[in-house]
Design an enzyme around this catalytic site. Structure first.
Site, PDB file in Angstrom:
ATOM      1  N   HIS A 153      40.212  57.629  37.514  1.00 23.30           N
ATOM      2  CA  HIS A 153      38.916  57.571  36.851  1.00 23.30           C
ATOM      3  C   HIS A 153      38.353  58.956  36.573  1.00 23.30           C
ATOM      4  CE1 HIS A 153      37.814  53.143  37.972  1.00 23.30           C
ATOM      5  NE2 HIS A 153      38.721  53.234  37.039  1.00 23.30           N
ATOM      6  N   CYS A 166      51.996  57.138  12.663  1.00 26.40           N
ATOM      7  CA  CYS A 166      51.143  57.438  13.816  1.00 26.40           C
ATOM      8  C   CYS A 166      52.017  58.064  14.899  1.00 26.40           C
ATOM      9  CB  CYS A 166      50.498  56.175  14.375  1.00 26.40           C
ATOM     10  SG  CYS A 166      49.536  55.227  13.186  1.00 26.40           S
TER      11      CYS A 166
END
Length: 751
Positions: free
Chosen positions: A365, A678
């Site tokens: 995180h 991409c």
């Protein structure tokens, strides 16, 4: 060079004569490079010596431009010279510019030299420099020639070791007190380079009192501490810097959920009832959590340990009456064993230059939050706290995934110049953001960005991009402890579309599994996770998950165009099944008279080679195709892109790879189906030039590469390029890289 192999004694005698002769050490070194070049039949001979901070400086050369001496510098691991120093091994390359570590230095004039042989100069097991010979003609040096150059390097080590060229004290100062190298390697988790003062993160409070004198008093202290801690977290979530949505907000919402967890609170109070102080109870429960979670095979649970550590330490600091975070009075780099996301937000962003963790991973995180906030972060710097003192000057080199401890003023100046150059170049690219991506002969090339965080959307205006060609939707799922609620997904997608302001955004449905673990799905170890249970394979096995996401996307795009594409399609039946699910969801919106997209475009990623042989029937069903080169090329060459032993084995600019892409582009053009590339390949100007020559007119690339690619586009003539490259792709060469680079130079194309 065959003369050297047959007459090594003659060369060594000549070298010793020069070394013992008159003149300064620099003058003798200059003569040595000339002697070596003559005897090795090489057009170039160069000597790079190590300066403090593991910087390699060009000290002498025969063949390169003289003005580059004492000006050209490379870090260990940077370029071919830096690679030789880093590995302490010879490097023998037939075509230097095709090597993935090749770093071009325009001031040297080395673009005319193809072959490269570099060997380390080693004294007392320590690398003190690199000796290089180069030739104009591409060739692979023989084992005898390589051995001869190693022998010459041993002789050069004697001159270097005398201390006349580089003060030994300078190198000694590049070591810390334990004698370990100044440079500490880690793992890049958030891009960027930072300079600042070392500040240790105060992550723990030492518990000294364990037995409670009054249980009720301890409970009251705990109640107050829980309330204070939760207020802190609520204030963080309400901070303007966090915004109203985004994956970083989702992280803090998950963190808040832990803080309000009744089970965690209950176990702490039970420990107080057993006779422990509030601090000891918090510590005891956290030890239990660590034992339980550290033994888990679930990577998501192991990563959440840092979040629980953050909460525990925050609660302990509150009980001790300490304030969170530290005042930073100058640019600072925070060092910690690990860190939770809320702990990062405790610091004033003004002087927070970077973060170094001894542990951590790119999916933690704190790493995701650092990337969203633009804070450079390096993790996995084992035991760095043993070699750094508070107040030390540090350089965090995200590009090289390394930390320089106590660098000299000279090294800092070198990095400062590099940072200033990057900022200057970035400013130039920003100034050009409104210039159209049109070639000299009037061909329009659309430049889209790849995104995955809501913070990435700010690049649309900053870079003048045409839209988002690939929005990765999995991050929102990876940072949430549970399956994100439908409303939260819908709000997130709506915010992305709002920021785009009508520019196209192509959402890729969930590409989870493999190395992208999510907490709400069971995960089994796989020998080949990249080719395992992931992406569309999970979606078709768990169709409710796909329907849930599609429902959120369609609601978010009410009244607007919604473009979605499915990842990892290997067979046409997979696309049909996924497309049918999407159409059924759209029919549900119509049946229930729910506001729905004005237009739905459904496309596919082409990243599995097998799909290319089903293009004709597939192109009758799809609205667009996106070539995903990151996965496509590793499957095409059966080459794991994360394996360092294979990084230079295959080249994306090889005739087979380019022919394959050309085949796909032509098929799409015949069918009138838009095709976009991409991937990282399109973000490198030379590769982007080749792709345009193959017929591609839409590129979706990393935001930071838009500026360089746009500048390249505006300098080329497409018709000339197409004629050239189509004549080349049938060759049997290993790579066309050198030929394409030469073409760009001859036609004044800016790379």
């Amino acid at each position: 060079m065959t003369d050297l192999a047959s007459r090594p004694r003659l060369l060594l005698r000549r070298l010793h004569q020069v070394m013992a002769g008159p003149g300064s050490a620099q003058e003798r070194l200059d003569k040595l490079t000339t002697v070596i070049a003559q005897n090795m039949v090489a057009e170039v001979c160069s000597v790079y010596l190590v300066r403090a901070g593991e910087i390699l400086e060009l000290f002498a050369t025969e063949g390169l431009k003289k003005e580059a001496v004492h000006r050209t510098r490379l870090r260990f691991g940077e370029g071919l010279v830096g690679l030789v120093a880093q590995r302490v091994l010879p490097l023998n390359v037939q075509e230097a510019s095709t090597h993935p570590r090749y770093a071009y230095r325009p001031e040297t004039g080395e673009e005319n030299y193809h072959s490269f042989l570099g060997v380390p100069i080693v004294r007392h097991t320590k690398v003190t420099g690199v000796l290089v010979v180069q030739n104009v003609k591409p060739r692979e040096y023989s084992a005898e020639e390589e051995e001869a150059l190693l022998t010459v390097a041993m002789v050069l080590a004697e001159l270097v070791g005398s201390g006349e060229l580089v003060d030994p004290a300078e190198i000694a100062n590049g070591l810390n007190q334990s004698g370990l190298p100044l440079t500490i390697q880690g793992q890049k988790m958030a891009d960027g380079i930072a300079m600042g003062t070392a500040v240790f993160h105060e992550g723990r409070v030492e518990v000294t009192h364990f037995v409670a004198e009054d249980v009720e008093v301890e409970k009251a202290r705990l109640i107050d501490a829980f309330e204070t801690m939760r207020q802190q977290i609520d204030r963080m979530i309400a901070s303007p810097e966090i915004g109203t949505a985004g994956e970083h907000r989702e992280i803090l919402e998950t963190f808040k959920m832990f803080a309000y967890d009744r089970g965690w609170q209950k176990r702490i109070f039970e420990s107080v009832d057993a006779g422990l102080t509030a601090e000891a109870a918090v510590e005891r429960v956290q030890q239990q959590n660590r034992r339980r979670m550290a033994s888990s095979t679930d990577p998501y649970l192991r990563e959440r340990l840092s979040d629980l550590d953050d909460l525990t330490n925050r609660l302990l600091r509150t009980l001790a009456g300490r304030m969170d975070g530290q005042d930073l009075h100058e640019p600072s780099i925070i060092l910690a064993r690990t860190m939770g996301p809320a702990e990062l937000l405790d610091y004033d962003r003004t002087n927070l230059a970077g973060i170094i963790l001894e542990e951590g991973s790119s999916t933690s995180h704190v790493a995701i939050l650092a990337r969203a906030m633009g804070i450079p972060l390096i993790g996995r710097c084992r035991d760095i706290s043993e070699h750094v003192q508070a107040g030390d000057r540090l350089i965090l080199d995200g590009d090289g995934a390394q930390v320089l401890v106590r660098p000299s003023d000279e090294i800092c100046e070198t990095y400062s110049e590099s940072i200033a150059f990057q900022h200057e170049q970035a400013a130039q690219f920003r100034a050009e953001r409104n210039l159209p991506s049109i070639t000299r002969d009037g061909v329009r090339i659309q430049l889209f960005i790849n995104a995955g965080l809501q913070a990435d959307m700010a690049h649309l205006d900053a870079l003048g991009a045409d839209g988002v060609g690939l929005f990765r939707t999995e991050f929102q799922f990876m940072v949430s402890a549970t399956l994100p609620r439908l409303e939260a997904q819908q709000e997130f997608y709506k915010n992305v579309l709002d920021v785009a302001q009508g520019r196209p955004v192509v959402f890729r449905t969930l590409d989870i599994g493999g190395d992208k673990a999510v907490p709400f799905l069971p995960r089994e170890d796989e020998e080949n996770p990249a080719m395992g249970w992931r992406a569309i394979r999970i979606a078709l096995e768990r169709p409710v998950l796909l329907r849930y996401q599609l429902r959120a996307l369609m609601a978010a795009a009410a009244g607007r165009t919604l473009s979605i594409m499915f990842p990892m399609i290997a067979d046409m039946s997979e696309f049909k099944a996924a497309r049918n699910i999407a159409l059924k969801e759209l029919a549900r919106f119509e049946r229930l008279d729910i506001a729905r997209p004005a237009k739905l475009e459904i496309g596919t990623m082409l990243e599995v080679p097998s799909l290319a042989w089903q293009l004709d029937p597939l192109l009758k069903l799809v609205d667009f195709v996106s070539i995903g080169t990151n996965d496509l090329m590793q499957f095409f060459f059966a080459s794991d892109r994360s394996n360092p032993r294979l990084t230079d084995r295959y080249d994306l600019l090889s005739p087979p790879a380019l022919s394959f892409i050309r085949m796909v582009v032509k098929a799409c053009d015949r069918a009138g189906v838009p095709v976009t590339l991409c991937g990282e390949m399109g973000g490198r100007p030379l590769e982007a030039m080749a792709l345009i020559g193959l017929g591609l007119r839409r590129l979706s690339i990393s935001p930071m590469t838009v500026g360089p690619v746009r500048r390249m586009i505006r300098s080329l003539n497409v018709k000339q390029l197409e004629d050239y490259i189509l004549d080349m792709i049938d060759l049997e060469d290993h790579s066309l890289r050198v030929k394409l680079r030469d073409y760009a130079r001859d036609h004044l194309i800016e790379l």
